[in-house]
Design an enzyme around this catalytic site. Sequence first.
Site, short mmCIF file in Angstrom:
data_model
loop_
_atom_site.label_atom_id
_atom_site.label_comp_id
_atom_site.label_asym_id
_atom_site.label_seq_id
_atom_site.Cartn_x
_atom_site.Cartn_y
_atom_site.Cartn_z
N HIS A 421 -1.99 -9.35 0.20
CA HIS A 421 -2.02 -8.24 0.81
C HIS A 421 -1.18 -7.94 1.86
CE1 HIS A 421 -5.03 -5.46 3.48
NE2 HIS A 421 -4.18 -4.65 2.31
N HIS A 491 -1.61 1.25 -1.20
CA HIS A 491 -2.74 2.48 -1.04
C HIS A 491 -2.07 3.17 0.17
CE1 HIS A 491 -6.67 0.65 -2.31
NE2 HIS A 491 -5.81 0.38 -3.12
N GLU A 516 -13.99 3.01 -1.28
CA GLU A 516 -14.22 2.38 0.16
C GLU A 516 -14.95 3.45 1.05
OE1 GLU A 516 -10.11 1.86 0.95
OE2 GLU A 516 -9.79 4.02 1.81
#
Length: 709
Positions: A421, A491, A516
Amino acid sequence: MLFYNHYLIRCISLCFLSLFLFTGVSAQTLSSPDGNLFLDVCIDEKGTPTYSLEYKGQKVIEKSRLGFRLLPAVFFNDNFEIVGIKEDSADFVWYPVWGENSAIPDCHRELLVELKQQTTGYLLNMRFRLFDDGLGFRYEFPVQPSLRHFLLADELTEFKLTGDHKAFWLPGDYDTNEYAITTSRLSEIPLLIDEVRKAPLVLKSFTPNLAVQTPLMMKSAQGLYINIHEAALDNYAGMCLNVDPESYLLSTHLTPDKNGVRGYIQTGSVTPWRTIVVSDDARDILASNLILNLNEPCKIVDTSWIKPVKYVGVWWDYFVGRRSFTYTDTKDIVIGETDYFALVPHGRHGATTEHAKEYIDFASENGFDAVLVEGWNEGWEDAVEKGEKERIFNFTKAYPDFDVVEVTRYAKSKGVRMIMHHETCSAVSDYERQLHDAFRFMTDHGYNMVKTGYVGPIIPRSEYHDGQWMVNHYNYVARTAADYKIMVNSHEAVRPTGMCRTWPNWLAQESARGTEFESFAWHKGNNPDHTTILPFTRLMGGPMDYTPGILETDINSSVKLSSTLVKQLALYVTMYSPFQMAADLMENYKKYADAFQFIKDVAVDWDHTYILEAEPGDYITIARKAKGKEEWFVGGITDENGRDAVIDFHFLPSGKQYFATVYADGKNADWQTNAKEYTIRTMKVTSKTKLKQRLAPGGGVAISINIVK
Ligand code: NOJ
Ligand code: CA
C-alpha cells in the site's frame, strides 16, 4: 475473423467517403461498417471545423465546432482550409491480457482531415474513427517549424445534443470523482450543481467547478443511449463538460493548473480521443469496446507475470472503527476540511505482523490470491499536518510492529502474495523521488502489486488531481511499475480512459465513490441505484476496485449498507474488475459461510461477457464465462425498486445440462428493513432455460453454473 490476430487489413476505398465542395464549405462523410452511424465533417463559413453524427437516421450530435484557444489569445478554431484527406479502415481481432472477453474485435472506418489555418499557417489534423458502437476523434499536432510548442487556454470541442436528455452526472471537480451520482435533465444540471457541491456528502476540501465529469451517460426522449468520455489520456488534462441548459450544448472544460493553463503542448503529439458511444439498446453501451479499441496496443513484451487478483486485506477494519492506520496514538487524520477517519479509534494498530498473518491464513484457506495491508509504513501520523509538509510517508520503512520479512516469508509458505500500500496523501513530488526505492523495496520483499492513493490536495500545490501534470504522474507510475513487474491499483486518480490496454499491469483504479462510503467512519452512504449507474459511467474507462462483498450489512445500529447481502455477491459479476476484493471482516465471512461460497467461487477473468438486461439507474443483469473454464457466473442487481429479472441462459452451449446454484434475496428481503434474508438453491439448467427471479428492493441475484459431471 479470429485468425487475423495482429493482422490489420487496411484498404483504401472511396466507397464510404464522399467529398462535396460547396461555396467555400467542404463536407466529408463517413458511415460505420454496419451503416447505422453517419458522420459529417465540415468547414463552415468562418473556416471552423465542425462535425455531426447520426444513428439510424436520428441526429445524435448536431453540427458542433472543433478547435482550440491558445495562449496568449490565438484562436485556433477558424480560418482553416482542408489541405488533405486520407481514409483508412481496419477489421481485426486482438487479445487482451485480461478482460471481460478474451478476444476483442476492432472494426472501424477512419477519416484523417488535414487542416491549415490560413491566418497563421499552423497545421492541425483531425482523425475520426467510426465503429458500429460509436465515434472517436482526436486532434493531432504535426511537427511544424512555425509552431513548436504552445499553451492551451481552452479546448473548444463541442457536443451539441438534440434535446433535454436524462443525464447521470457528477459535478465537475478537478480533484475528486467521489460524489454520489445525480440523475436529472440536462437543463437542470446548472441549477443542481451548486446544491450537489454544497451537500454534506461532498469532501469539502476539493475543487468543484460548474461543469460535469465524464464519462457522462445520457438517454434521449426517443430512447437513444449516449455516452461521452475520452480514450488514451496521456500528457493532457482530464476533461469535464460545460453544460448550456438552453441549447443542450456540451463543451470541453479541461482541468487547468493553478496558473490557469490547461495544457502545455509540443507539436508532434496528439490529444486523447473524444468518444461518443451510442445505441438504442442500453446493453450495447455496456458491451462496447470502443474506448479500449482507441488505446494503443500493449507495450509490455512479457506479460506472463500479469494476473487478475482476488484478494482480502486489513482494510474494512479501519472503516468500521476496529483498528487504526497509525502506529502511535494520535489525533484523527484531518486532511483539508475533511475529518478523514473521524471515528477510527486509536491505540490498536491494524497493520501488525500478527493481524496480517490472520489474513494470510484466511486467504490461503479460502483460495484468495493475495492480502492487502494498509497502514504498514511510517507517516500516517504526519498526514494530520499534511499541508505544511512536503514529505509525509516513507515507502521503505515499516512500523516496528510490522515485520515485512516475516510477513512475506509466512505468505510465501501459504501460497499467498502480499499487496503493498502506497498512500501518498498526494505528496506526489516526494512519491516520485521515492518511487524507484519503493518499487525496489517491494520486489526485494516479494511484492508484485501496489495499491496507490492520492487523498487530499496535491503537493506540488500548483496542481489538481485531473490536470496534465498529474495525468502524467499516474501514467509514469504505471509504466515504471511495469519495469519492476509490479501491478497497480490506483485510488483517487483521474478517471480511467482505457490505458489498461497499453499497460495491462494497471489492473484497476478507484476513481469513483466505492464501498468505503458505506462505512460508518464516513457515514455518508451510497444510493441503492449507485451500482446500476457506475457501469454506464465510471466503468466505461476501465475496471474499478469497488471493494464489494460486505455481507454484514448492518454496519452499526444506525448505519446500513445500501444493498441486500445478495446484491453484494452479484456485484462481483456486474462491476467488472480483474482486481476484486472480498472486503468484509473475516468473522462475517464465517458467519455467512454459505453465501461466502459464491465469492470464493467467482472468477476474475473472462472468456465471454453477455449483457442480458440493462437500464442505467434501474437494473443490470450480466452473465460471464470464466476464462479457460466450463464455468459461468450471473449477477443481477436492481435499484431501490424490487423487480423480476428474466435470465435467459442462451449463453450456455446447447445440448448440455448444467448445474446452477442460485443465491437469491429472501421473500421479505429489502435493503432497508431486511437486507440479510437470502436463499440458496440448486437447479439444472440448459441453454433453453429462462429463469424469472425476484430481486428485492436494493437487491440482487447471483448464480454460479458448472457442467453436470
Ligand atoms: C482512500 C482509499 O480509497 C481507501 O481504500 C484507503 O483505505 C484510504 N484512502 C487510505 O489510504
Ligand atoms: Ca477513495
